[in-house]
Design a protein around this motif. Sequence first.
Motif, PDB file in Angstrom:
ATOM      1  N   THR A  57      -3.914   7.260  -1.744  1.00  9.25           N
ATOM      2  CA  THR A  57      -3.607   5.911  -1.265  1.00  9.25           C
ATOM      3  C   THR A  57      -3.840   4.904  -2.381  1.00  9.25           C
ATOM      4  O   THR A  57      -4.934   4.826  -2.932  1.00  9.25           O
ATOM      5  CB  THR A  57      -4.478   5.527  -0.054  1.00  9.25           C
TER       6      THR A  57
ATOM      7  N   ASP B 214      -3.802   1.014  -2.921  1.00  6.67           N
ATOM      8  CA  ASP B 214      -3.846  -0.252  -2.197  1.00  6.67           C
ATOM      9  C   ASP B 214      -3.762  -1.388  -3.212  1.00  6.67           C
ATOM     10  O   ASP B 214      -4.756  -1.728  -3.859  1.00  6.67           O
ATOM     11  CB  ASP B 214      -5.151  -0.325  -1.393  1.00  6.67           C
TER      12      ASP B 214
ATOM     13  N   THR C 220       0.848  -1.185   0.000  1.00  8.76           N
ATOM     14  CA  THR C 220       0.000   0.000   0.000  1.00  8.76           C
ATOM     15  C   THR C 220       0.885   1.237   0.000  1.00  8.76           C
ATOM     16  O   THR C 220       1.769   1.364   0.849  1.00  8.76           O
ATOM     17  CB  THR C 220      -0.927   0.026   1.232  1.00  8.76           C
TER      18      THR C 220
END
Length: 210
Positions: A143, A145, A8
């Motif tokens: 972010t 992921d 991540t």
Amino acid sequence: MSNKSINTVHSTAVPLNVENVDTDQIIPARFLKATSRDGFGENLFRDWRYNTDGSPKKDFVLNNPAWAGRILVAAKNFGCGSSREHAAWAIKDAGFDVVISSFFADIFKNNALNNFLLPVTVSEDFLKDIFTAIEKDPSTVITVDLPQQTITLEPTGRKEKFDINNYKKTCLLNGYDDIDYLLSIRNEIESFESNFCPSDNEPVVRSGSH
């Protein structure tokens, strides 16, 4: 191997809002003599970053200290042109782990995945929102992921799924190149060979033989 793995990525980003960036712009041909992957980062976007006397161009985004991070956000059709793998080397060596765009040239995308650089394809609409957010506020966090295959623009919470080849996903998560991957399943390979492949001392039974 572990230092190559990507899981991540939670980071600010650098916006390169230019369409049709080709590999010669990413790393000019005159810098392709080296065979090692190290040192290419300093010449990433060389002709856009520096004047002929070597001084940095103040108006280029990589020379602006306001923007930094492990994510490069690029406009549509990134990595077109020649098939040089050095383009992926240069971006990775410059400290980026992720490149976001609405479209990547296929060869660049494959080269990136082979060099532990994650290309994330998003919709045109989402890409526009990302550029707007990070150009307005360089501290904007994104972010990515990889296990869930999602990308999230944190200030708004907007999220999209992205596609990735399952084999390449496994390699990125574990920091495997092709040889590392084969070594990781060595026991399975040996088990298959012992169960299904006859040894040199075993007779091969052919159909119709008595």
